[in-house]
Design a protein around this motif. Structure first.
Motif, PDB file in Angstrom:
ATOM      1  N   THR A   1      -5.501 -13.092   5.677  1.00 20.46           N
ATOM      2  CA  THR A   1      -5.106 -11.682   5.647  1.00 20.46           C
ATOM      3  C   THR A   1      -3.600 -11.546   5.513  1.00 20.46           C
ATOM      4  N   TYR A   2      -2.866 -12.391   6.219  1.00 20.06           N
ATOM      5  CA  TYR A   2      -1.407 -12.384   6.108  1.00 20.06           C
ATOM      6  C   TYR A   2      -0.977 -12.731   4.687  1.00 20.06           C
ATOM      7  N   TRP A   3      -1.586 -13.762   4.124  1.00 21.79           N
ATOM      8  CA  TRP A   3      -1.261 -14.200   2.753  1.00 21.79           C
ATOM      9  C   TRP A   3      -1.471 -13.078   1.744  1.00 21.79           C
ATOM     10  N   LEU A   4      -2.630 -12.425   1.821  1.00 23.18           N
ATOM     11  CA  LEU A   4      -2.925 -11.370   0.854  1.00 23.18           C
ATOM     12  C   LEU A   4      -1.982 -10.177   1.033  1.00 23.18           C
ATOM     13  N   ALA A   5      -1.661  -9.838   2.288  1.00 22.79           N
ATOM     14  CA  ALA A   5      -0.738  -8.724   2.527  1.00 22.79           C
ATOM     15  C   ALA A   5       0.650  -9.039   1.982  1.00 22.79           C
ATOM     16  N   VAL A   6       1.140 -10.241   2.235  1.00 23.26           N
ATOM     17  CA  VAL A   6       2.448 -10.652   1.704  1.00 23.26           C
ATOM     18  C   VAL A   6       2.453 -10.588   0.181  1.00 23.26           C
ATOM     19  N   ALA A   7       1.389 -11.100  -0.429  1.00 23.45           N
ATOM     20  CA  ALA A   7       1.324 -11.152  -1.892  1.00 23.45           C
ATOM     21  C   ALA A   7       1.257  -9.766  -2.508  1.00 23.45           C
ATOM     22  N   VAL A   8       0.474  -8.861  -1.923  1.00 24.23           N
ATOM     23  CA  VAL A   8       0.356  -7.501  -2.453  1.00 24.23           C
ATOM     24  C   VAL A   8       1.683  -6.757  -2.295  1.00 24.23           C
ATOM     25  N   ASN A   9       2.267  -6.823  -1.105  1.00 27.96           N
ATOM     26  CA  ASN A   9       3.538  -6.131  -0.868  1.00 27.96           C
ATOM     27  C   ASN A   9       4.628  -6.624  -1.802  1.00 27.96           C
ATOM     28  N   ALA A  10       4.720  -7.940  -1.962  1.00 27.66           N
ATOM     29  CA  ALA A  10       5.778  -8.516  -2.796  1.00 27.66           C
ATOM     30  C   ALA A  10       5.600  -8.141  -4.262  1.00 27.66           C
ATOM     31  N   ALA A  11       4.362  -8.110  -4.728  1.00 29.32           N
ATOM     32  CA  ALA A  11       4.120  -7.734  -6.126  1.00 29.32           C
ATOM     33  C   ALA A  11       4.596  -6.314  -6.391  1.00 29.32           C
ATOM     34  N   MET A  12       4.316  -5.412  -5.462  1.00 31.19           N
ATOM     35  CA  MET A  12       4.741  -4.020  -5.633  1.00 31.19           C
ATOM     36  C   MET A  12       6.257  -3.887  -5.476  1.00 31.19           C
ATOM     37  N   ASP A  13       6.829  -4.572  -4.481  1.00 36.11           N
ATOM     38  CA  ASP A  13       8.267  -4.472  -4.223  1.00 36.11           C
ATOM     39  C   ASP A  13       9.087  -5.060  -5.359  1.00 36.11           C
ATOM     40  N   GLN A  14       8.606  -6.137  -5.956  1.00 40.99           N
ATOM     41  CA  GLN A  14       9.382  -6.846  -6.976  1.00 40.99           C
ATOM     42  C   GLN A  14       9.058  -6.403  -8.394  1.00 40.99           C
TER      43      GLN A  14
ATOM     44  N   LEU B   1       6.173  -6.534 -10.194  1.00 39.80           N
ATOM     45  CA  LEU B   1       5.299  -7.363 -11.019  1.00 39.80           C
ATOM     46  C   LEU B   1       4.067  -6.577 -11.450  1.00 39.80           C
ATOM     47  N   THR B   2       3.509  -6.930 -12.565  1.00 40.72           N
ATOM     48  CA  THR B   2       2.190  -6.426 -12.915  1.00 40.72           C
ATOM     49  C   THR B   2       1.149  -7.249 -12.180  1.00 40.72           C
ATOM     50  N   ILE B   3      -0.071  -6.733 -12.144  1.00 40.09           N
ATOM     51  CA  ILE B   3      -1.162  -7.466 -11.508  1.00 40.09           C
ATOM     52  C   ILE B   3      -1.368  -8.813 -12.184  1.00 40.09           C
ATOM     53  N   GLU B   4      -1.298  -8.813 -13.524  1.00 39.32           N
ATOM     54  CA  GLU B   4      -1.515 -10.065 -14.253  1.00 39.32           C
ATOM     55  C   GLU B   4      -0.431 -11.087 -13.936  1.00 39.32           C
ATOM     56  N   GLU B   5       0.819 -10.634 -13.808  1.00 43.62           N
ATOM     57  CA  GLU B   5       1.916 -11.555 -13.484  1.00 43.62           C
ATOM     58  C   GLU B   5       1.730 -12.129 -12.085  1.00 43.62           C
ATOM     59  N   ALA B   6       1.336 -11.279 -11.141  1.00 40.33           N
ATOM     60  CA  ALA B   6       1.139 -11.750  -9.768  1.00 40.33           C
ATOM     61  C   ALA B   6       0.012 -12.772  -9.693  1.00 40.33           C
ATOM     62  N   ASP B   7      -1.081 -12.501 -10.398  1.00 34.50           N
ATOM     63  CA  ASP B   7      -2.209 -13.442 -10.374  1.00 34.50           C
ATOM     64  C   ASP B   7      -1.873 -14.746 -11.084  1.00 34.50           C
ATOM     65  N   GLN B   8      -1.002 -14.678 -12.090  1.00 31.14           N
ATOM     66  CA  GLN B   8      -0.601 -15.906 -12.776  1.00 31.14           C
ATOM     67  C   GLN B   8       0.287 -16.765 -11.877  1.00 31.14           C
ATOM     68  N   ILE B   9       1.262 -16.167 -11.236  1.00 33.51           N
ATOM     69  CA  ILE B   9       2.208 -16.928 -10.411  1.00 33.51           C
ATOM     70  C   ILE B   9       1.558 -17.377  -9.100  1.00 33.51           C
ATOM     71  N   GLY B  10       0.836 -16.455  -8.478  1.00 36.13           N
ATOM     72  CA  GLY B  10       0.255 -16.759  -7.164  1.00 36.13           C
ATOM     73  C   GLY B  10      -1.134 -17.338  -7.234  1.00 36.13           C
ATOM     74  N   GLY B  11      -1.591 -17.705  -8.427  1.00 37.19           N
ATOM     75  CA  GLY B  11      -2.937 -18.229  -8.595  1.00 37.19           C
ATOM     76  C   GLY B  11      -2.977 -19.721  -8.792  1.00 37.19           C
ATOM     77  N   LYS B  12      -3.250 -20.147 -10.019  1.00 35.98           N
ATOM     78  CA  LYS B  12      -3.487 -21.557 -10.323  1.00 35.98           C
ATOM     79  C   LYS B  12      -2.364 -22.487  -9.868  1.00 35.98           C
ATOM     80  N   PRO B  13      -1.069 -22.145 -10.054  1.00 33.67           N
ATOM     81  CA  PRO B  13      -0.025 -23.085  -9.617  1.00 33.67           C
ATOM     82  C   PRO B  13      -0.063 -23.398  -8.125  1.00 33.67           C
ATOM     83  N   MET B  14      -0.618 -22.449  -7.326  1.00 31.31           N
ATOM     84  CA  MET B  14      -0.690 -22.671  -5.884  1.00 31.31           C
ATOM     85  C   MET B  14      -2.063 -23.183  -5.458  1.00 31.31           C
ATOM     86  N   GLY B  15      -2.947 -23.396  -6.430  1.00 34.64           N
ATOM     87  CA  GLY B  15      -4.285 -23.876  -6.098  1.00 34.64           C
ATOM     88  C   GLY B  15      -5.204 -22.799  -5.583  1.00 34.64           C
ATOM     89  N   VAL B  16      -4.857 -21.535  -5.892  1.00 28.31           N
ATOM     90  CA  VAL B  16      -5.692 -20.408  -5.499  1.00 28.31           C
ATOM     91  C   VAL B  16      -6.836 -20.287  -6.506  1.00 28.31           C
TER      92      VAL B  16
END
Length: 773
Positions: free
Chosen positions: A202-215, A217-232
């Motif tokens: 829950t902490y991970w998802l909250a951090v990721a959602v907040n950061a995407a909006m604050d910085q 990013l588009t949804i696609e950019e967030a899923d690309q960066i926070g997805g496969k490279p991190m093993g998500v």
């Protein structure tokens, strides 16, 4: 208490979780009583529990592994039938997350349950001590928390909390049952809010959602960066939230904020989310609703993405590729220019530090935290495995440089990794600063452990042979998706004489996500494109030779599939003396879906199975009809239990519920076959010939006229019918196994030359979906 002493289970609460838990108990072959409240309306007082079972029978993915499992669930209500908990050895409470309602139920159960019967709650929010407050000594000693993850059939994690008064024998019995019977990997956790997986997740998802909006990013950019490279998982972050359900986010937030201690970093993530509140109000709660952060149109198969600024959907925008090193190097990822580095660091810096701070609080050691996140959220790497990839010293240095707290275990590690291999044994770093062996429960044997301690007996680009001890060798597939090619066949050719000389038995097994997705279609299409027909025919003949070498080897061969076992992967099972399958094995001969027929002996082996299957009609036509029906429709069994109904597995084949125990069970089965072993005799067939083929094609023509089969389906079905009915053979002729193999080769080669088959194969390679031409 042990797994064998839990002979009946009661689940109270027929919501999504409770019903799913009941289904998994039934999948294990154990009778289960499912109870819920009496509905306010209607005459059927058991309607809530009955409705839950009926709903599960129509759910996809299915909670039940077979219809037979569903029949093991009895339904009732807590007003008329609560006294029947006295029949049960384990009572699972999965009702609404309100302490007063749970305590009222426990007061009733205390008077009704039999002494020694375990009682557990599926809660993830209420401390154990509060749950048993006011209960007597016997009830408290039999109580624990068993936190399943949704959906209970498919999620392997279970977090278990023991209280200070919990009887060790009772808890050990439940642990043994959920491990061996329900197929779960048990992660012991301390009695803290959210336990391990949901607290970090829950902490991970909250951090990721907040950061995407604050910085920005588009949804696609967030899923690309926070997805496969991190093993998500391939869903990415926002895709995962859609899958779980956006409406669950506020509930988890409320639970954690109500229970976490002041000063916990989670509070820094809590903020008003007008966009998410609007989405929930409008029913855009994720995949179950058809729209969430992404919208899905099933008819047109189109996917659109949410614009954070407008709250409306737009066509997806493919983000720019990540810098090359950033795709596989976390240090490079977190230091990449543009949006990539800051977003990656915001997630990893905070989430990994938070995870490290929970060692000693939520979990006893780092392995529990890593297992919880890998099993509960499908991370490829646990938090401490990610820290090792990033560098413990680098992480601590950057946190300190930014003025953030460095968790104690990070300081303990210094520059040392959290995991190491010492003398072939994987070890983890403890809070005491010493390395400790990563333990395995009794009866667990993993190939990854074997491979750390010994070298391969044989190895090439697509397969390897290992010594599993006690005279048993293991044949492993190693290509992508464990696809089968000429290299696999060559290694089998070398393995059979080696095993015959030095071992007692062979197990075919691997620890990939899938046993085998079948033949390497990409390699086949390359050969097609250069018209290397002789090479393709050589591959088919080589596969037939290799599989028959396994079948007629002078030692027992046991296959142990998990995940997909399709096409050639299924044919390996059909040629084995026995199979020990993981319960979640999805088995089928799917060649007709790509315009081909089975080419490695599957047709003959299936016919042999169906003509000798107990209870089947006698004569040449019934087995042919049944195999034609199964193979022409590319039927895939959705569990090992279903696979027995299709003949892909025999009734005598074993099923292992826990993936971790599969190799040990397969090895034991192989050794049980050694004494007095003799290879099987080659089958001979009496097949119906042209008349039988005409009958099969009459049915196909009917399907085609009703639009249920395409014109090319009929062409492929014609070739399959020719093979299964014996070609030019007459009913009085004997068709040998060699004849069947020759028919397979002939019709496989005819079809693979057809441009319509080639179009189907290309579509499968490009889209992963069959082409209906």
């Amino acid at each position: 208490m042990s797994a064998s002493t839990i002979e009946k289970v009661c689940v109270i609460g027929a919501g999504t979780m409770g019903a799913g838990i009941a289904a998994q108990v039934a999948n294990a072959g154990v009778p289960v009583l499912l109870l819920d409240i009496v509905p306010k309306d209607g005459d059927d007082r058991d309607a809530v529990a009955k409705g839950a079972v009926a709903k599960m029978l129509g759910t996809d993915p299915a909670p039940f592994m077979s219809k037979a499992a569903a029949r093991l669930v009895e339904t009732g209500n807590i007003e008329d039938h609560l006294d029947r908990v006295a029949e049960c050895d384990w009572i699972v409470e999965a009702i609404v997350e309100r302490l007063d309602i749970k305590q009222n139920l426990y007061a009733r159960l205390e008077k009704l349950k039999k002494p020694g019967a375990a009682v557990s709650s599926n809660t993830s929010t209420i401390p154990l001590e509060k749950l048993v407050d006011g209960r007597g000594e016997e009830f408290r000693s039999s109580f624990l928390i068993t936190h399943f993850f949704n959906p209970p059939r498919y999620m392997r994690l279970i977090e278990i909390v023991r209280g200070p008064h919990t009887d060790a024998a009772v808890a050990d019995g439940v642990v043994d049952f959920v491990d061996r019977k329900l197929g779960k990997r048990v992660v012991p956790t301390r009695d803290t809010p959210g336990f391990i997986a949901n607290r970090i997740g829950t902490y991970w998802l909250a951090v990721a959602v907040n950061a995407a909006m604050d910085q920005g990013l588009t949804i696609e950019e967030a899923d690309q960066i926070g997805g496969k490279p991190m093993g998500v998982p391939k869903t990415g972050i926002f895709g995962l939230i859609d899958l779980v359900g956006i409406d669950l986010m506020p509930l988890l937030t409320a639970s954690l904020t109500a229970n976490l201690p002041k000063g916990d970093p989670y509070f820094d993530t809590v903020r008003d989310q007008p966009l998410i509140e609007r989405m929930i109000a409008e029913g855009r709660t994720g995949r179950k609703a058809g729209s969430g952060f992404y919208s899905f149109d099933k008819k047109t198969r189109t996917k659109r993405a949410l614009d954070f600024e407008t709250g409306e959907y737009r066509d997806p925008v493919k983000p720019q590729r990540l810098p090359p090193r950033a795709e596989g190097d976390l240090h490079a990822l977190t230091n990449a220019p543009g949006k990539t580095g800051p977003y990656a660091w915001e997630i990893l810096g905070k989430v990994l530090a938070y995870s490290a701070s929970l060692v000693g609080e939520a979990a006893d050691d780092i392995t529990a935290i890593d297992d919880a996140m890998k099993l509960g959220y499908n991370w490829k790497y646990g938090p401490f495995e990610l820290i090792d990839r990033l560098g413990p010293g680098r992480l601590a240095e950057r946190l300190e440089k930014e003025g953030r707290e460095v968790p104690a275990i990070l300081r303990t590690a210094g520059e040392r990794p959290f995991y190491r291999v010492q003398d072939g044994q994987r070890q983890y770093l403890g809070l005491d600063g010493e390395y400790h062996d990563v333990g395995r429960p009794e009866g667990v044997l993993l190939l990854e452990d074997i491979k750390r301690k010994t070298g391969a007996l044989l190895k090439n680009a697509s397969a390897a042979l290992w010594d599993a001890g006690d005279g048993v060798a293991v044949l492993e597939f190693t290509a992508k998706m464990n696809a089968l090619d000429g290299e696999v066949m060559k290694l089998i050719g070398k393995a059979v004489p080696l095993v015959a000389e030095k071992f007692k038995a062979l197990v075919v097994y691997n620890e990939g996500s899938n046993f085998s997705a079948g033949a390497n279609l990409g390699l086949a299409m390359f050969a097609v494109n250069i018209a290397a027909w002789s090479e393709i025919e050589k591959l088919i003949a080589g596969g037939q030779d290799a599989y028959k070498a396994l079948k007629y080897a002078p030692f027992p061969v046991v296959s142990a599939p998990a995940g997909l076992a399709l096409g050639g992967g299924c044919e390996i099972l059909l040629h084995s003396d026995a199979v020990q399958a993981h319960a979640e094995s999805y088995i089928g001969l799917v060649e007709c879906g790509v315009g081909l027929v089975p080419g490695w002996g599957g047709c003959g082996e299936m016919l042999d199975r169906w003509r000798t299957m107990p209870g089947q009609p006698k004569g040449p036509m019934p087995p042919v009809t049944k195999v034609f029906e199964i193979v022409s429709t590319a039927t895939v069994a959705k569990s090992a239990a279903e696979a027995k109904g299709y003949g892909f597995l025999r009734e005598s084949d074993g099923v292992t519920m826990n993936r971790d125990r599969l190799l040990a069970d397969a090895k034991a089965k192989a050794l049980s076959l050694v004494e007095g072993y003799t290879p099987p005799e080659a089958p001979e067939f009496k097949l119906p010939g042209a008349g039988g083929k005409a009958a099969l094609m009459l049915a196909v023509d009917g399907f085609r006229k009703r639009g249920m089969a395409t014109p090319y389906d009929a062409v492929v079905a014609d070739a399959l019918a020719e093979v299964l009915t014996g070609g030019d053979a007459d009913l009085i002729d004997t068709v040998t196994e060699a004849d069947m193999l020759a028919l397979e080769r002939e019709h496989f080669m005819k079809l693979v030359r057809d441009p319509r088959t080639q179009a189907r194969v290309e579509s499968m390679l490009e889209t992963g979906k069959p082409l209906r031409n």
